[in-house]
Structure formats: structure tokens, C-alpha cells
Design an enzyme around this catalytic site. Sequence first.
Site, short mmCIF file in Angstrom:
data_model
loop_
_atom_site.label_atom_id
_atom_site.label_comp_id
_atom_site.label_asym_id
_atom_site.label_seq_id
_atom_site.Cartn_x
_atom_site.Cartn_y
_atom_site.Cartn_z
N GLU A 68 0.82 -1.21 0.00
CA GLU A 68 0.00 0.00 0.00
C GLU A 68 0.86 1.27 0.00
O GLU A 68 0.52 2.26 -0.62
CB GLU A 68 -0.97 0.00 1.18
CG GLU A 68 -2.10 -1.03 1.04
CD GLU A 68 -3.01 -0.78 -0.16
OE1 GLU A 68 -3.03 0.35 -0.68
OE2 GLU A 68 -3.68 -1.73 -0.60
N TYR A 99 -6.99 6.52 3.45
CA TYR A 99 -7.12 5.45 2.46
C TYR A 99 -6.28 4.24 2.86
O TYR A 99 -6.75 3.10 2.90
CB TYR A 99 -6.71 5.93 1.04
CG TYR A 99 -6.45 4.74 0.17
CD1 TYR A 99 -7.52 4.04 -0.39
CD2 TYR A 99 -5.16 4.23 0.00
CE1 TYR A 99 -7.30 2.87 -1.11
CE2 TYR A 99 -4.93 3.08 -0.72
CZ TYR A 99 -6.00 2.41 -1.28
OH TYR A 99 -5.80 1.24 -1.97
N ASP A 153 -10.16 4.42 -3.71
CA ASP A 153 -9.01 5.06 -4.35
C ASP A 153 -9.50 5.80 -5.60
O ASP A 153 -10.70 5.84 -5.88
CB ASP A 153 -7.89 4.06 -4.64
CG ASP A 153 -8.21 3.17 -5.84
OD1 ASP A 153 -9.38 3.17 -6.30
OD2 ASP A 153 -7.30 2.48 -6.33
#
Length: 301
Positions: free
Chosen positions: A48, A131, A149
Site C-alpha cells: 500500500e 485510504y 481510491d
Amino acid sequence: MLHRTHHAPYSGPVTTIAAPLTAWYAAHARDLPWRRPDCGAWGVLVSEFMLQQTPVTRVLRPWREWLDRWPAPESLAAAPVADAVRLWGTLGYPRRALWLHRTAARIVERHGGVVPRDVADLLELPGVGPYTARAIAVFAYGERHPVVDTNTRRVLARAVAGRSGPRAPSPHDLVAMEDVLPRDAAGAAIVNAAAMELGALVCVARAPRCGDCPLEDRCAWRAAGYPDTGDGRPRQARYEGSDRQARGAVLRVLRDAAGGTVPPARLAGAWPDIVQRDRAVASLLADGLAETTAGGLRLPG
Ligand code: SF4
């Protein structure tokens, strides 16, 4: 916690996109190493960080190298920061290497070396925003949250809201995603991933491939005849000749310096424009990506 407001930007039978997204994902999702069940939370977290602003194809190799070298937060936390910046290589936005190193240290100090699963705990890690925290909680631990996203925002904007592209990010994005998620956590995790994947592979920004899309027969934008709703993509700043490119060039010289410290004369060769070069050095120092020594400049120790 998500709050609904009187202003609802999305409307219509939105829950109906979950089933086709799920079926499409089962057949078409890319087999990415951080999606495999044995990946572990640390591998998901590293992916990520690396995937922020960076396409999957560029992340695959560095992700493998990173996990081979530092298979757990302990090993990265024990390594010099300079090694993290070096291995980050040319992935771009190298502050992420620093943050990842600090995050590893924080996980060791506060969480016994185990990546936390709670969004509030994740949000306290350096470099982890809303996020990323949700993505780790959902994709590493199977928690139930909306994960949105830029690809997901485009799919929701088109298929559900009938717009040509997403508006500026807002908390409504999470409400809109929550509206399409199944109630069970496992099903919700798949729909989160599927919406992102569809936006990355099919409902792409410039030329969406509607003929291959599982939402083709229920897409609001397509049904309306693809109106231009004035939601075009903001132009990306030019990279060539930019301060960002100058910074990258200076950092590359520091990374490649076998002896550690780079003397001013060698630094001068890194970038021709002296003003931009000075700005690059100043910003690297300010971000903690470089430090001065008696002989010049080097990566942080
Ligand atoms: S039908 Fe076309 S525009 Fe609509 S969601 Fe699918 S790819 Fe995107």
C-alpha cells in the site's frame, strides 16, 4: 464512522453493482502477490505504501526485493534508514521509504512487531492516511470498511452517478462506496478490490472499455449517452525540468555514492540548474532524506 448528510451525490439502485463486480473480479483480477492469502499484513502494508501514486507494474519488483530483505517490521526497523532509501530506488516520492522505516519502528515499539488491524491505530503510523489505513484493515485483516481510491471514484462516478469522471475527493466517496458494499466483511472486501481493479483495467480514465465491463448494462453514464459533465482529470504537473526531477537526480547521486558522502563538486554534476539544485538539496534535508557532513551530503545514517 460514516455520516450521511442531507446532500446525497449518488442515487439509484446502487447495490446492484456489487454482484456483477464480484463475479467479474473472480474471473479477471490480476494475480498480485500482495493479494495472496499467505501474504501477511506486513506485505500488504508495504504494497500500500508503494502503490501510492505508482502503477502496479513498477511496484512488483521492488516489493519482492523489499520483502526478501525485510520480511517483518523488526528487520526493517533494525536497518539503517539509508538502506531503505537506497532500496526504494526509483519508485518515486522517496519520502515513502522514510515513512515506511518509521512505521516499522513504531510497529515494533507500540504493537510488538505486529501490524495493527484497527483503523485508529493504523492512522497513527507515519505515512498512513485514511485510504491506506482502511486498505490495510480490509485487505490484510478482512475488516469491513469502504476503501476508495482514485479508480474506485471513477467507477462510482460513471456507473452510479452518471458523470464523466469523479469530482474532487470528499467524505461522500466513502458513503457512496458504503452504499454498494455487501453486509458481510468478506464480500465487502472483494467488492472494494473489484471496484478498484475495474477502474484500473477497464473503466480507465481516457478510453473506458465498456464492451468488457460487467456494469455495461447498468452504467448510468453509458445509459445517458456519455455526457461530458465537466469532471475531467486535473492535469498532472510536468515532470521534465521540474523541481521534482531535480530532487530525484540529486537523490540518485546520494544513493549511488559508494563511500557515503558526496562532495559539493560531485553534487554539482547531478543537476545543471544551480538554483533548482539548491532547492532540491534544501528539500531533501528538510524531509530527512539527506544530511550534511563535513565533506558534503549523504543519505541519513
Ligand atoms: S460501462 Fe463503461 S463507463 Fe460504465 S463503468 Fe463500465 S467501463 Fe466504465
